[in-house]
Scaffold this motif. Structure first.
Motif, PDB file in Angstrom:
ATOM      1  N   GLY A 734     -71.191 -14.713  12.314  1.00 30.83           N
ATOM      2  CA  GLY A 734     -69.822 -14.626  12.118  1.00 30.83           C
ATOM      3  C   GLY A 734     -69.246 -13.130  11.700  1.00 30.83           C
ATOM      4  O   GLY A 734     -68.402 -12.625  11.989  1.00 30.83           O
ATOM      5  N   VAL A 735     -70.387 -12.651  10.684  1.00 29.41           N
ATOM      6  CA  VAL A 735     -70.171 -11.298  10.190  1.00 29.41           C
ATOM      7  C   VAL A 735     -70.445 -10.106  11.316  1.00 29.41           C
ATOM      8  O   VAL A 735     -69.406  -9.202  11.450  1.00 29.41           O
ATOM      9  N   VAL A 736     -71.263 -10.430  12.089  1.00 25.02           N
ATOM     10  CA  VAL A 736     -71.927  -9.258  13.151  1.00 25.02           C
ATOM     11  C   VAL A 736     -70.529  -9.474  14.279  1.00 25.02           C
ATOM     12  O   VAL A 736     -70.068  -8.364  14.750  1.00 25.02           O
ATOM     13  N   MET A 737     -70.019 -10.753  14.498  1.00 27.16           N
ATOM     14  CA  MET A 737     -68.796 -10.847  15.685  1.00 27.16           C
ATOM     15  C   MET A 737     -67.757 -10.115  14.886  1.00 27.16           C
ATOM     16  O   MET A 737     -66.716  -9.368  15.639  1.00 27.16           O
ATOM     17  N   GLY A 738     -67.532 -10.174  13.592  1.00 26.83           N
ATOM     18  CA  GLY A 738     -66.451  -9.601  12.822  1.00 26.83           C
ATOM     19  C   GLY A 738     -66.348  -7.980  13.004  1.00 26.83           C
ATOM     20  O   GLY A 738     -65.428  -7.261  13.420  1.00 26.83           O
ATOM     21  N   ILE A 739     -67.832  -7.522  12.726  1.00 27.28           N
ATOM     22  CA  ILE A 739     -67.882  -5.913  13.214  1.00 27.28           C
ATOM     23  C   ILE A 739     -67.346  -5.675  14.505  1.00 27.28           C
ATOM     24  O   ILE A 739     -66.732  -4.695  14.922  1.00 27.28           O
ATOM     25  N   PHE A 740     -67.936  -6.498  15.478  1.00 31.58           N
ATOM     26  CA  PHE A 740     -67.704  -6.271  17.034  1.00 31.58           C
ATOM     27  C   PHE A 740     -66.164  -6.243  17.112  1.00 31.58           C
ATOM     28  O   PHE A 740     -65.715  -5.254  17.856  1.00 31.58           O
ATOM     29  N   TRP A 741     -65.501  -7.506  16.569  1.00 27.44           N
ATOM     30  CA  TRP A 741     -64.033  -7.442  17.028  1.00 27.44           C
ATOM     31  C   TRP A 741     -63.430  -6.324  16.236  1.00 27.44           C
ATOM     32  O   TRP A 741     -62.368  -5.570  16.743  1.00 27.44           O
ATOM     33  N   PHE A 742     -63.606  -5.718  15.006  1.00 28.78           N
ATOM     34  CA  PHE A 742     -63.074  -4.710  14.355  1.00 28.78           C
ATOM     35  C   PHE A 742     -63.146  -3.535  15.169  1.00 28.78           C
ATOM     36  O   PHE A 742     -62.070  -2.661  15.419  1.00 28.78           O
ATOM     37  N   PHE A 743     -64.244  -3.012  15.471  1.00 23.85           N
ATOM     38  CA  PHE A 743     -64.305  -1.694  16.079  1.00 23.85           C
ATOM     39  C   PHE A 743     -63.909  -1.691  17.534  1.00 23.85           C
ATOM     40  O   PHE A 743     -63.450  -0.886  18.235  1.00 23.85           O
ATOM     41  N   HIS A 744     -64.071  -2.953  18.145  1.00 19.59           N
ATOM     42  CA  HIS A 744     -63.504  -3.057  19.656  1.00 19.59           C
ATOM     43  C   HIS A 744     -62.229  -2.859  19.718  1.00 19.59           C
ATOM     44  O   HIS A 744     -61.451  -2.214  20.574  1.00 19.59           O
TER      45      HIS A 744
END
Length: 855
Positions: A734-744
């Motif tokens: 969930g945290v890694v996906m959050g980083i992905f969505w934030f920067f994407h």
């Protein structure tokens, strides 16, 4: 005058006859387990699914023309392969060092001439010449013997040598053990006298060979660790391969014309899903455990046995050579009405009344003794009489009257310069020496009480007498001398000094200790008291066991801790009975008679110093220094390994969830593919050594040797452990996906998003290692616990991460881009935050079950 056996009357085989029999019967040797060559070891490594997938990915990259990617993946294959092969070869080589470099030599008579040949070249019909210190190379029947005594403890378990006779007897028992038998057995040791014997059996036909056949008939089961790991690997492999096929088909369908990319995506997902760390990491984990324990003089022949030893509930111990030193010491002296107990204290002085007793016991022994009892007597003389007139190095030995079946005593006749009379020293069985002295009934009765007093404490008792003779012609028999009884000597096979403490620690750890010995019940009971064995008065003998039904044995096996006068077949039966009783059995031993039980036990532990090759070949572990206390260290290590394997497996489940999720979700939702095989290979290059080295090096919990052994049905992959590991992984995902969505969503390019997402996953990976070191202690507190591998692994991982993030060649190879320092700090915070919830949960004590507690 020296006594010897005349050899002129013996012809022996001719060289031609010996060569013909060697060709027809084969060599006089026992088959040993074959050593695996390098190609077999390599094949066992490369057939693992992970390696096959990496090779497949490398092949696809070669087809696509990407040479650097292919070489990186293949380099990873060879790195782990080399590490595994090195450890396997190191373990096998250590075992080879234990074995003799060549077969023992044998002295034979051929064509009337005595010659020495390799023991493996002895054939049936050969005439063996054996003397003090010789190892008997084959089974044989005595043709001539002079004062011959043989140590048969390898076959019988008894530490006291037995007499041999060349007299034929129709009713003789042909099994090893007992006095006055006209047979020699392969592997036994001549401690006194000499003899000539005709070989009756070689190789597999000997008593050693018969035991070897029993060993081959004992199937060695997989350990619970191997079985359970195998099931999980199989099930997860099915899941991984199924997902791989689904991804390939789905990607090829949604991205027409890009089937090679679909294959790469599928294989990458399989690499992330397949539990290749379980077999690889467990192999390295246990191999490193074997290496670590080898530093304490314990060789592990089957690495999973270390873990199994940690769950042992019963330790079956052979007495001779395992609990005891397998050498004799003088414990007590009785002269007249006085008794002295010998201690190890150098300050102890021997009263004058006992000097003549020791003096004549030395005169009745060999000048340079090989017999354990005579060595013990000589040691007492050197210790107490060295500066006195009672040692006679200048006296001449004139004649020797050997032991016989009719009279169990020997006499040695001496003469000194300047004296006309002979001095005769006699020693032997107390009854025989009393008979030589022609004592009256009352004196014999009084001495018998003293003899029983010594025997009841487990001592071997010898009587000593002296005589003087003034005539020039010596008589034919010992009885013709006028002997004076000097006293009694009590000898014991001493307990190893480390044994009592080791036994006590076993009891504290909830491990039951059982003594299984071929010695007499009285001796076994005495030793049991000395080492602190529970219920020392309850003894079951081999004869009682022979007529006992299995149902009765199952009733008695749970309460009896001493089994005496047990033969090899019964040792095997006892081990199996304990296993049927639900016990996990560890069996120690050093003799050939222990080998079948060693192989049948869940963990067989052989003695490497005094132990036989057959015992070592049959065992799972070998104590190189024969120190019984090393068993306790092995048990401690086994329990530590089980705890740490669980921690490592929880970490493996935790890290694989976000890796697999970040590969599967972009395919299903048609997002840009972030992770390629090179990234997974890089992660695995960090994950495998990290979880194996760090968790293997983790210190044991403080309660590791005060808790009872884990249940026989307790799984390695418990539901709570798997659930906790998966939950950690879901939060990290969930945290890694959050980083992905934030920067994407911020408009970053795919290379930058890949870089930041991968960095966050790497930081979270390191935090998962730290948090899973203990489930009851926080990361901050656990940093003070010693672990020499932790800092190098963390530092190495950070260094590698820095290289792939900032070295241009690797930035391009991994398809990364430059990142800002503030973004890097955000990745660090997100990585640590992904495990913060688990750290807070520890403070509630929910995981404080005692299994991982440091308190």
């Amino acid at each position: 005058m020296n006594n010897s056996i005349p050899q002129e009357e013996f012809v022996g085989l001719s060289d031609a006859e010996a060569a013909a029999r060697l060709a027809s019967d084969g060599y006089n040797e026992l088959p040993s387990s074959s050593r695996r060559n390098l190609f077999i070891l390599a094949f066992g490594v490369v057939r693992e699914p992970m390696f096959l997938l990496l090779v497949a990915c490398g092949a696809v990259y070669l087809v696509l023309g990407d040479l650097y990617e292919a070489l990186m993946l293949l380099g990873f294959v060879f790195f782990v392969m080399a590490l595994t092969l090195y450890q396997e070869r190191k373990t096998e080589h250590a075992l080879e060092v234990l074995k003799d470099l060549s077969s023992p030599r044998a002295s034979v008579i051929r064509d009337r001439a005595q010659r020495r040949i390799a023991g493996r070249e002895v054939v049936k019909g050969d005439l063996l010449v054996v003397g003090e210190g010789d190892r008997v190379p084959a089974d044989a029947q005595l043709l001539s013997a002079l004062n011959l005594m043989v140590d048969e403890s390898l076959l019988t378990g008894e530490s006291v040598p037995v007499r041999k006779s060349d007299e034929e007897s129709a009713a003789v028992d042909v099994r090893p053990g007992g006095d006055d038998l006209p047979f020699l057995w392969s592997g036994t040791l001549v401690v006194q006298g000499q003899g000539i014997a005709r070989v009756t059996a070689i190789g597999n036909g000997t008593e050693l060979g018969k035991i070897g056949k029993v060993i081959k008939g004992v199937a060695q089961e997989e350990t619970r660790l191997e079985k359970e790991t195998g099931r999980w690997v199989q099930n997860l492999a099915i899941v991984g391969i199924s997902l791989c096929i689904v991804v390939i088909l789905f990607y090829s369908f949604t991205h027409r014309g890009e089937w090679l990319e679909g294959v790469l995506a599928g294989i990458t997902l399989a690499m992330a899903t397949l539990p290749e760390e379980l077999p690889v990491v467990l192999t390295i984990f246990l191999a490193m455990g074997a290496w670590r324990i080898s530093k304490k003089q314990v060789l592990t022949r089957r690495m999973p046995a270390i873990e199994t030893l940690g769950s042992a509930t019963v330790l079956c111990v052979d007495k001779t050579g395992t609990l005891t030193m397998n050498r004799m010491t003088v414990d007590a002296l009785i002269a007249g009405e006085k008794r002295i107990d010998i201690t190890s204290s150098e300050e102890q002085e021997m009263p004058e009344d006992f000097h003549e007793l020791v003096e004549f016991s030395i005169l009745a022994s060999q000048l340079d003794p090989f017999d354990p009892m005579e060595k013990a007597i000589r040691l007492i003389g050197d210790r107490y009489l060295k500066e006195s007139e009672h040692l006679h190095g200048d006296w001449n030995l004139v004649h020797e009257y050997p032991l016989s079946r009719e009279l169990l005593s020997l006499s040695r006749v001496w003469k000194s310069e300047g004296r006309e009379k002979y001095i005769i020293a006699a020693k032997g069985a107390p009854e025989a020496v009393m008979d030589l002295c022609h004592l009256d009934a009352l004196t014999i009765q009084q001495l018998s009480l003293r003899i029983n007093e010594l025997a009841d404490t487990g001592l071997r008792v010898l009587g000593v007498a002296r005589a003087y003779f003034v005539h020039s012609e010596l008589p034919e028999k010992q009885h013709d001398f006028v002997f004076e009884f000097l006293g009694l000597i009590g000898l014991a096979d001493p307990v190893r000094p480390t044994v009592p403490a080791a036994i006590a620690e076993c009891y504290a750890a909830g491990i039951r200790v059982v003594m299984i010995t071929g010695d007499y019940p009285g001796t076994a009971t005495t030793i049991a008291r000395q080492i602190g064995l529970k219920e020392p008065e309850m003894v079951l003998t081999g004869s009682e066991l022979e007529g006992m039904a299995e149902t009765e044995l199952q009733e008695r096996i749970g309460s009896v801790n001493i089994f005496a006068r047990v033969v090899p077949e019964q040792k095997l039966r006892l081990v199996k009975a304990l296993q049927m009783h639900g016990e996990i059995v560890a069996m120690t031993g050093d003799g050939v008679n222990d080998a079948p039980a060693l192989k049948a036990a869940n963990i067989g532990i052989a003695m490497g110093g005094r132990g036989s090759d057959v015992a070592r070949e049959s065992a799972s572990m070998v104590l190189l220094d024969d120190d019984f206390s090393s068993i306790v260290e092995a048990i401690r290590l086994g329990r530590r390994i089980f705890d740490n394997i669980r921690k490592a497996i929880a970490y493996i489940f935790a890290i694989h969830v976000p890796i697999a999720g970040m590969l599967l979700l972009p395919v299903l939702f048609q997002w840009p593919l972030l992770f390629l095989p090179a990234h997974i290979a890089f992660l695995e290059l960090i994950i495998d050594p990290a979880c194996s080295i760090v968790f293997e090096g983790e210190q044991e919990e403080r309660d590791v040797m005060t808790r009872t052994p884990r249940r026989a049905d307790e799984p390695l992959f418990s539901r709570s452990m798997i659930a906790a590991g998966v939950m950690q992984g879901v939060v990290v995902l969930g945290v890694v996906m959050g980083i992905f969505w934030f920067f994407h969503n911020r408009g970053a390019g795919i290379a930058e998003v890949r870089t930041l997402t991968f960095t966050t996953l790497m930081i979270a990976n390191l935090c998962l290692i730290l948090t899973n070191r203990s489930w009851s202690t926080t990361i901050r507190a656990s940093l003070f616990f010693p672990n020499s591998a932790l800092i190098p692994v963390i530092a190495g991982a950070m260094l590698f991460l820095g290289i792939v993030l900032y070295v241009p060649f690797f930035v391009t190879l991994f398809r990364f881009s430059a990142i800002r320092f503030t973004d890097l700090l955000l990745c660090l915070a997100a990585g640590f935050g992904s495990v913060l919830w688990f750290e807070l949960l520890k403070l509630t004590g929910v995981f404080r079950s005692g299994r991982y507690s440091r308190q």
